[in-house]
Design a protein around this motif. Structure first.
Motif, short mmCIF file in Angstrom:
data_model
loop_
_atom_site.label_atom_id
_atom_site.label_comp_id
_atom_site.label_asym_id
_atom_site.label_seq_id
_atom_site.Cartn_x
_atom_site.Cartn_y
_atom_site.Cartn_z
N VAL A 166 17.85 39.48 4.41
CA VAL A 166 16.53 39.25 4.66
C VAL A 166 16.26 39.67 6.18
O VAL A 166 16.92 39.26 7.01
CB VAL A 166 15.87 37.96 4.45
N PHE A 167 14.95 40.68 6.24
CA PHE A 167 14.61 41.08 7.51
C PHE A 167 13.43 40.42 7.87
O PHE A 167 12.53 40.31 7.08
CB PHE A 167 14.59 42.88 7.45
N VAL A 168 13.20 40.08 9.27
CA VAL A 168 11.87 40.52 9.75
C VAL A 168 11.35 41.54 10.77
O VAL A 168 12.52 42.15 11.06
CB VAL A 168 11.37 39.08 10.59
N LYS A 169 10.12 41.75 11.01
CA LYS A 169 9.58 42.83 11.73
C LYS A 169 10.46 42.74 13.32
O LYS A 169 10.42 41.55 13.67
CB LYS A 169 8.29 42.73 12.05
N ARG A 223 16.99 38.46 9.68
CA ARG A 223 16.78 36.89 9.36
C ARG A 223 17.80 36.08 8.90
O ARG A 223 18.15 35.09 9.43
CB ARG A 223 15.25 37.04 8.67
N THR A 224 18.27 36.47 7.70
CA THR A 224 19.57 35.72 7.05
C THR A 224 20.12 36.51 6.24
O THR A 224 19.66 37.66 5.75
CB THR A 224 18.81 34.56 6.64
N VAL A 225 21.39 36.19 5.59
CA VAL A 225 21.95 36.91 4.70
C VAL A 225 21.98 35.95 3.25
O VAL A 225 22.22 34.80 3.65
CB VAL A 225 23.35 37.43 4.84
N ILE A 226 21.45 36.35 2.50
CA ILE A 226 21.60 35.38 1.00
C ILE A 226 22.88 35.77 0.33
O ILE A 226 23.45 36.71 0.20
CB ILE A 226 20.51 36.04 0.06
#
Length: 220
Positions: free
Chosen positions: A216-219, A194-197
């Protein structure tokens, strides 16, 4: 895809005995001196995650269920509670860690659920229910350092995290042992990026890198 990842060398950090001994000592320190113990990867790393979660106010509501995997002394959840999040659960396979986190939480007069649970157990994970946010800071790293069969354990971990995450959920993972590329590859099939913090970077030999990776991952 995960078979392309070279396993880490085993370490006592990947064993339950190490953490039981460590948290037994930290419980005594807390009783004697009020010292809650160290925050894994330092407080800056923890604060970056909490700040990121708070900025997703349109997506993550104050009453959404949030779980911290390998919660240790529970300080991540205590800070989230102070920010107004109300449905918080922390799990750890170390009973001593849960004993410490419960004591700190009680003294802070906060309402957080702490449970002993093994992320390798499908039945124990299923009993926890589903969560909007699944957070891990260092637990996947510790599993990856198991001296005996880290690959099988990593595979079980990934499948079980997938089970506990809601379909619209977010899985936030912080690691000091794996790069962003390695994490995306290991979790592919179950999760997508999803994104990298952003985390602090350093430059060495002309290359830029990070001490820790927060992703950050999503399914999938």
């Amino acid at each position: 895809m995960s078979d392309q990842i070279e396993e880490l060398e085993g370490s006592e950090l990947g064993t339950k005995d190490f953490w039981e001994t460590s948290y037994t000592r930290e419980i005594q320190n807390y009783r004697d001196h009020g010292d809650v113990g160290e925050v894994w990867f330092d407080e800056d790393s923890q604060n970056r995650i909490i700040t990121w979660i708070a900025r997703q106010e349109n997506e993550i509501k104050a009453n959404d269920p949030i779980i911290d995997l390998g919660c240790g002394n529970g300080m991540m959840l205590i800070e989230l509670a102070r920010e107004g999040y109300t449905d918080l659960t922390g799990i750890d396979y170390s009973p001593k860690a849960i004993e410490l986190s419960k004591a700190i939480c009680q003294d802070q007069d906060l309402n957080i659920t702490y449970k002993v649970a093994d992320l390798m157990s499908e039945s124990e994970v299923a009993a926890l229910g589903k969560f909007k946010v699944v957070h891990d800071k260092g637990t996947y790293d510790a599993i990856s350092l198991h001296p005996e069969d880290s690959k099988t354990m990593r595979t079980s971990y990934i499948a079980n995290v997938h089970r506990m995450l809601r379909d619209d959920g977010l899985f936030i993972l912080t690691s000091c042992n794996w790069t962003e590329c390695e994490l995306v590859k290991s979790f592919s099939g179950f999760f997508q990026l999803r994104t990298v913090i952003p985390t602090p970077t350093f430059k060495f030999g002309g290359k830029v890198g990070s001490v820790v990776t927060s992703i950050v991952f999503v399914k999938a």
